[in-house]
Design an enzyme around this catalytic site. Structure first.
Site, PDB file in Angstrom:
ATOM      1  N   CYS A   1      -0.766  -2.546  25.183  1.00 24.20           N
ATOM      2  CA  CYS A   1      -0.388  -2.204  23.808  1.00 24.20           C
ATOM      3  C   CYS A   1       0.995  -1.572  23.723  1.00 24.20           C
ATOM      4  CB  CYS A   1      -1.455  -1.325  23.160  1.00 24.20           C
ATOM      5  SG  CYS A   1      -1.570   0.363  23.782  1.00 24.20           S
TER       6      CYS A   1
ATOM      7  N   HIS B   1      -4.058   3.910  21.674  1.00 27.37           N
ATOM      8  CA  HIS B   1      -3.815   2.518  21.293  1.00 27.37           C
ATOM      9  C   HIS B   1      -2.808   2.486  20.156  1.00 27.37           C
ATOM     10  CE1 HIS B   1      -4.534  -1.763  21.202  1.00 27.37           C
ATOM     11  NE2 HIS B   1      -4.708  -1.706  19.887  1.00 27.37           N
TER      12      HIS B   1
ATOM     13  N   HIS C   1      -0.892  -6.667  17.930  1.00 30.59           N
ATOM     14  CA  HIS C   1      -1.204  -5.742  19.009  1.00 30.59           C
ATOM     15  C   HIS C   1      -1.795  -6.491  20.195  1.00 30.59           C
ATOM     16  CE1 HIS C   1      -5.777  -4.944  18.191  1.00 30.59           C
ATOM     17  NE2 HIS C   1      -5.439  -6.117  17.726  1.00 30.59           N
TER      18      HIS C   1
END
Length: 331
Positions: free
Chosen positions: A244, A292, A304
């Site tokens: 990420c 995240h 993402h």
């Protein structure tokens, strides 16, 4: 009559046999069929497992970044230590010259004090014994002590750094083994839910970016969109795969902005923005520990790198599995 009897008996026996088999089938217990969990339940398991795993990956990114910085610092220290050693050697040569001259023309007791100290620091402590030397000679010895002290201080810093790196290497090795095991288990869960395929049709459900903007944010958004379909690879920042923070790092690098490969450092290095002011290129962070993130591309969508076994994709920023922690803008 005889023919009828021959025909009747076998049919009766056959009927009894069929009835007997039927009773056996009815009375014999059968193992219940294993129910396949609904896909939503398995996805929930994946989300729970991933929420535990991804912080470990981001911790690895942080430690790895620190380790690389320490290695660069150690290399710089080593480069500075080399000329220091030469300076020490030159100063010690001067001390040797002083000792020779002292032997040739000075009292033996002072010479013995110089020769038996065993270290430059000892020489500094016994400078009082060298009152027969000229001021210039005394300064030469003092310079040796100063140079030696600096050498020792720098050497100790280098040794401490190397020791720290050794501990970090051991820690990373243990984390790597644990991460790889968890990733393997996570991949099996995902295959149960979706199978091994990863078609790009579901990865980009609408035009990407949804909203076009100019400037660095627009470049970052377009770059992130161009990476849709790349596999998730932990601790990777391209070009063959991304995690990420590696995805957002690469997207903003294309716009000329440098970000660290760690969600926490990216949060710290960027400016806060409100949801109402969101625009393509902004970073969307999730969970209280920021483990995240995604890159906003407009229309309530982000790009993402979600989980192991998955691919870089578009997704709505609002999800029950991804609690938003905040929004930030690089540059």
């Amino acid at each position: 009559m005889t023919l009828t009897t021959r025909w009747f008996v076998p049919r009766t026996l056959a009927g009894g046999l069929y009835l007997f088999i039927a009773l056996i089938l009815v009375l014999t217990p059968t193992a219940p069929a294993l129910a396949v969990p609904p896909a939503g339940d398995i996805e929930g398991q994946i989300d729970q497992a991933w929420n535990k795993l991804e912080p470990i990956i981001e911790q690895y990114n942080q430690v790895h970044t620190q380790l690389a910085a320490n290695q660069a610092k150690a290399a710089d220290l080593q480069r500075r230590l080399q000329p220091l050693q030469l300076e020490v050697d030159a100063a010690m040569s001067k001390v040797s010259d002083i000792a020779v001259r002292m032997y040739e023309g000075g009292p033996a007791t002072a010479l013995n004090a110089v020769l038996t100290t065993g270290s430059p620091a000892g020489l500094a402590e016994q400078l009082g014994l060298l009152n027969q030397l000229a001021q210039g000679q005394r300064q030469q010895i003092s310079n040796v002590v100063v140079t030696r002290d600096k050498y020792l201080a720098d050497k100790k810093a280098l040794d401490d750094l190397i020791s720290q790196q050794a501990r970090q290497d051991a820690d990373l090795a243990a984390k790597k083994t644990d991460i790889e095991k968890q990733l393997s288990d996570l991949q099996k869960l995902r295959q149960q839910a979706h199978g091994p395929g990863g078609g790009t049709g579901v990865l980009k459900p609408v035009a990407c970016p949804v909203d076009y903007v100019g400037g660095p944010g627009g470049v970052a958004a377009k770059t992130a969109c161009s990476l849709i379909g790349k596999p998730y690879v932990w601790a990777a920042a391209g070009p063959s795969g991304y995690d990420c923070s590696g995805l957002t790092l690469a997207a903003w690098a294309a716009a000329g902005v440098t970000l660290g490969h760690f969600t926490g450092s990216q949060w710290s290095a960027t400016k806060p923005v409100s949801r109402a002011d969101l625009r393509p290129g902004d970073l969307v962070f999730f969970f209280s520990d920021l483990h995240h993130e995604g890159l906003y591309v407009g229309g309530g969508y982000m790009v993402h790198a979600p989980t192991s076994g998955d691919y870089v994709r578009m997704a709505k920023i609002d999800s029950p599995y991804l609690p938003i922690a905040g929004f930030r803008r690089p540059g």
